[in-house]
Structure formats: structure tokens, C-alpha cells
Design an enzyme around this catalytic site. Structure first.
Site, PDB file in Angstrom:
ATOM      1  CG  HIS A 171      -3.868  -4.559 -15.495  1.00  0.00           C
ATOM      2  ND1 HIS A 171      -2.684  -5.249 -15.187  1.00  0.00           N
ATOM      3  CD2 HIS A 171      -4.813  -5.328 -14.694  1.00  0.00           C
ATOM      4  CE1 HIS A 171      -3.002  -6.333 -14.216  1.00  0.00           C
ATOM      5  NE2 HIS A 171      -4.324  -6.134 -13.954  1.00  0.00           N
ATOM      6  CG  ASP A 384      -0.214   6.131   7.459  1.00  0.00           C
ATOM      7  OD1 ASP A 384      -0.623   7.153   7.217  1.00  0.00           O
ATOM      8  OD2 ASP A 384       0.375   5.900   8.495  1.00  0.00           O
TER       9      ASP A 384
END
Length: 444
Positions: A171, A384
Site C-alpha cells: 500500500h 478485462d
């Protein structure tokens, strides 16, 4: 970040075998600069020194293409543009972290699992996932902060031709929006685009503290007592799914004006906050803090360019006595959530970065803190790889005190909000009762 112990609970149980190839490091596919890059003060804070795990499940297509192979290739191409992600964190003076752009690469694992997507969907495609520790295997020496790979990716093929793209990221190097931007870059290259549609921007100096730091707000979060780790083995995780009818039921309990104007986030956050305080039986006279995070990329005067992939979400905390929270109405809690959202202006963002630098890089998780992060619009659902949109896309894990709002499906296949929650076992039972009480008042 402190390790949060928890026990995973699966009902019903689903077990399966996963066969992994040896882990490898995938570096940039072309030469990249060997340099040192400084992180923003917002990046380099103790609360960010943690790993976040994501899961994306894709339905199979009979195209004969191996997802692991083409993702691995595109990963190397994407790292040419995002080359700091292929480096390693180093700690310099004052415990400041920098990125050594070594080009060593990110960790990549290819695997096969003896399970079908339909079987995973049958037990509920939401955290905690059955055998998650096998779908994102913790390779020895990979889970540290300093001198470790900044990303760990595992692509697991399923028996039906579907696959799981699992990713763990540090992070410190980016937030949810930033890692989603990188994942979409990989996906675009997999689909054959000549280049990524969003060019990555470093520019971490834009979110440094002012010189000298001059906080203009009082950030009471930093004055609260820190929370000790929860008892080992006492924590359980469970995801709660809120469909359209559930959300409508929650909003119906609001006053007319709020009923028509409260967002899903505001209403559900207020509801969960009150239910959690009741479940934990927090004593009156103390604090039941709620923290939300607000993305400031589009905020006026922040000057963050498109493509910025560092941390750019600001925490906003509202404090309230547990007795007041539980004794008041849901509408009162919604008003407090709105207050926390409205507080995050450009000046507030500058002020909290200044405060972070002044208090030093230390762990800041106050007692009884409940942090909510809305992961529904970060961009995970748009990743995608050529198999269409993922069936599930979002955080795969969490810990005590932190919950996410994740886009999911209810039992009827309709859009819903999935919220993973971690609580002590007895508190989880009480929390579930609180949820049931509001959503099904006649059965409670």
C-alpha cells in the site's frame, strides 16, 4: 501495520487442490531507468506499510488461450511504463522510504486448481474465499515491506476454463485507484492495444507536507488511544450482502428528507457503524470512531494530474460516544457520515499531511476505530483481459476494524453491495442479529 489475527469460517466447506509452478520474478520487458524515487509524505506513513490482497474471478471462454501466459507477457510490457513497481523499497534517514528502481521485478506465480467456478459461486463468491491461501500463496520472503517485491500476482486456471487473477500490493506504493489503473494497463496490453490509455504519473512531491508543516485543522484521530492487537484465534470474518431491497429497507427508516437524498454509502455506512458499536457492546463515555477515506484526485487546488497512481485518499474521522450513537437515530448517524465526507477539502487534505509529518511515522489505529472504504468505483470491475468483465472484483481479505463496500451479486443474481466484516466470534453473532433485526423486523 499490526498483524490482525482472525479465524476463517466457511459455510458450507469447499476444499480443493491447487498445483503451483515455481514463483518467478517478472521485470520490465525493456530497459528502464535505474534511479531512486522519493515517495510522498502521504505514501510513507506507518498505516500504509501493509499489503492489500485483491481477487478477480473470470468466467471461462472456449478460445484456447492460456490466461497465465498472456498476462505474464503483458505484465512485463506494463512494467516498462510503471517501472518503479519493479523496484524495491529502501529505508533512509528518519525512517523515510524511497523506491530503488532496480528492475528486479514483481513476483508471478502460475497455478491450476481442481475446482470449477460454479462450485465457488455455489458457496458464495465473496470473502472469505475457500482456500484463498492457495489462490494467492504466500511465497517465503515476499510479505515484508523493505527489500521485497512490491507486487505478487498469481493466475490460477480452473477446471472449467475460468481463472482467478489474485494480486497483493504494498500500500505504500499506491492506493486502490492506482493499482486498478495498473491492472487495467496490463489488461489493455493483453487485449492488443498498442499502448495504455492512461499514462502513469509519479509526481509524488505533490502530496508532501508543506515546509514548514502548518496543520490548519485539529485532527483528533492522532490523540486517541492506540488499539492493541485482537486476541489470536478469536476473530472471524463474514461477508454481508445487501441487495436493492435491503438498501431500500435501510433508507425507509430514515426521515423523509434524508430518505430521498442519502446515498447508498451514507445510509449503509451509518447502519453498519451503529450495528458494530452495539455488537461490540462499547461502553458509554468512550469513543466509537468512524473513519472514511475520500479520494482527492479531482479536488480543486490539489493539482493531481490524470494518471497519478500514488496514495491520494484522505482519512476523515468522526468521533461520537457509543451511547449517543446507539441512542440516536439512524438519521443522526447519516448526518455524521455526511459531516465526515464534507470535511475533506483541499485545505483539509494539506492539513492532515502536515499533521502526519509532525506526529511522525507511527502506527495510528485508535481503539474501537471502524474504517470504511468504498471499493465499488475504483476500477477493478473494468479490468478485462479479454474474458469480459470479472464475475467478482475487489478486496479478498480484511482485518478487525476495516470493512470494504464491494460490488457483488445477491442470491437472485442482482447487483448488491458486499461488506466483509471481522469481529470477535461472540460480537459477530450479535452483529448478525443487529443486521437481521433491521432488515427483517417481523422475524426478529
Amino acid at each position: 501495520m499490526l498483524k490482525q489475527a482472525k479465524e476463517r469460517v466457511y459455510t458450507p466447506t469447499l476444499a480443493y487442490a491447487v498445483r503451483r509452478r515455481d514463483p518467478e520474478l517478472v521485470g520490465p520487458a525493456a530497459h528502464t531507468p535505474r534511479e531512486t524515487k522519493r515517495l510522498a509524505d502521504l505514501d510513507d506513513h506507518e498505516d500504509s506499510r501493509m499489503h492489500v490482497s485483491l481477487a478477480l474471478f473470470y468466467r471461462g471462454r472456449q478460445n484456447g488461450v492460456d490466461p497465465a501466459g498472456i498476462i505474464r507477457r503483458a505484465l512485463g510490457e506494463a512494467l516498462v511504463h510503471y517501472y518503479p513497481l519493479a523496484g524495491r523499497l529502501r529505508e533512509v534517514e528518519g525512517q523515510k522510504l524511497t523506491v530503488d528502481c532496480t528492475g528486479e521485478g514483481v513476483l508471478f506465480v502460475e497455478a491450476d486448481a481442481d475446482v470449477r467456478l460454479a462450485e465457488l459461486e455455489a458457496v458464495g463468491l465473496r470473502p472469505p474465499f475457500p482456500c484463498w491461501d492457495q489462490l494467492l500463496f504466500d511465497v517465503e520472503g515476499s510479505s515484508g515491506v523493505i527489500d521485497c517485491p512490491l507486487l505478487h500476482i498469481q493466475v490460477t486456471r480452473l477446471l472449467c476454463g475460468s481463472f482467478v487473477f489474485a494480486l497483493r500490493f504494498n500500500h505504500v506504493i499506491c492506493d486502490g485507484v492506482g493499482i486498478a489503473q495498473f491492472m487495467n494497463a496490463i489488461a489493455e496490453l493483453v487485449r492488443g492495444l498498442p499502448s495504455t490509455t492512461v499514462a502513469p504519473v509519479w509526481s509524488r512531491e505533490l502530496l508532501n507536507a508543506r515546509d514548514p508543516p502548518m496543520p490548519s485543522f485539529t485532527h483528533r484521530k492522532f490523540d486517541l488511544l492506540l488499539q492493541p492487537p485482537p486476541p489470536a484465534g478469536d476473530m472471524v470474518m463474514r461477508s454481508f450482502t445487501f441487495g436493492a431491497s435491503d438498501l431500500a429497507t435501510i433508507k425507509k427508516s430514515l426521515p423523509p428528507l434524508l430518505r430521498d437524498t442519502a446515498t447508498t454509502f451514507e445510509a449503509l455506512a451509518a447502519f453498519l457503524w451503529r450495528a458494530r458499536a452495539a455488537a461490540l457492546e462499547l461502553p458509554p463515555g468512550g469513543n466509537a470512531p468512524l473513519m472514511i477515506v475520500v479520494n482527492v484526485r479531482g479536488a480543486a487546488d490539489m493539482s493531481l494530474p490524470a494518471g497519478y497512481y500514488g496514495n491520494a485518499c484522505m482519512p476523515s474521522t468522526v468521533l461520537v460516544d457509543p451511547a449517543v450513537l446507539r441512542g440516536g437515530s439512524l438519521g443522526d448517524a447519516v448526518a455524521l457520515v455526511r459531516q465526515a465526507k464534507a470535511a475533506v477539502t483541499s485545505e483539509y487534505a494539506r492539513s492532515i499531511i502536515d499533521e502526519m509529518v509532525l506526529v511522525g511515522r507511527r502506527f495510528m489505529w485508535p481503539a474501537n476505530m471502524f474504517m470504511l472504504s468504498d471499493a465499488r468505483r475504483l476500477g477493478f470491475d473494468r479490468v478485462d483481459f479479454g474474458w469480459g468483465k470479472p464475475v467478482y472484483a475487489g478486496p479478498a481479505d480484511t482485518h478487525f476494524g476495516l470493512s470494504f463496500f464491494i460490488t457483488g451479486k445477491d442470491r437472485d443474481g442482482e447487483d448488491a453491495v458486499v461488506v466483509p466484516v471481522v469481529l470477535p466470534r461472540l460480537a459477530m453473532d450479535r452483529f448478525a442479529t443487529e443486521v437481521e433485526k433491521l432488515l427483517n423486523p417481523l422475524s426478529s
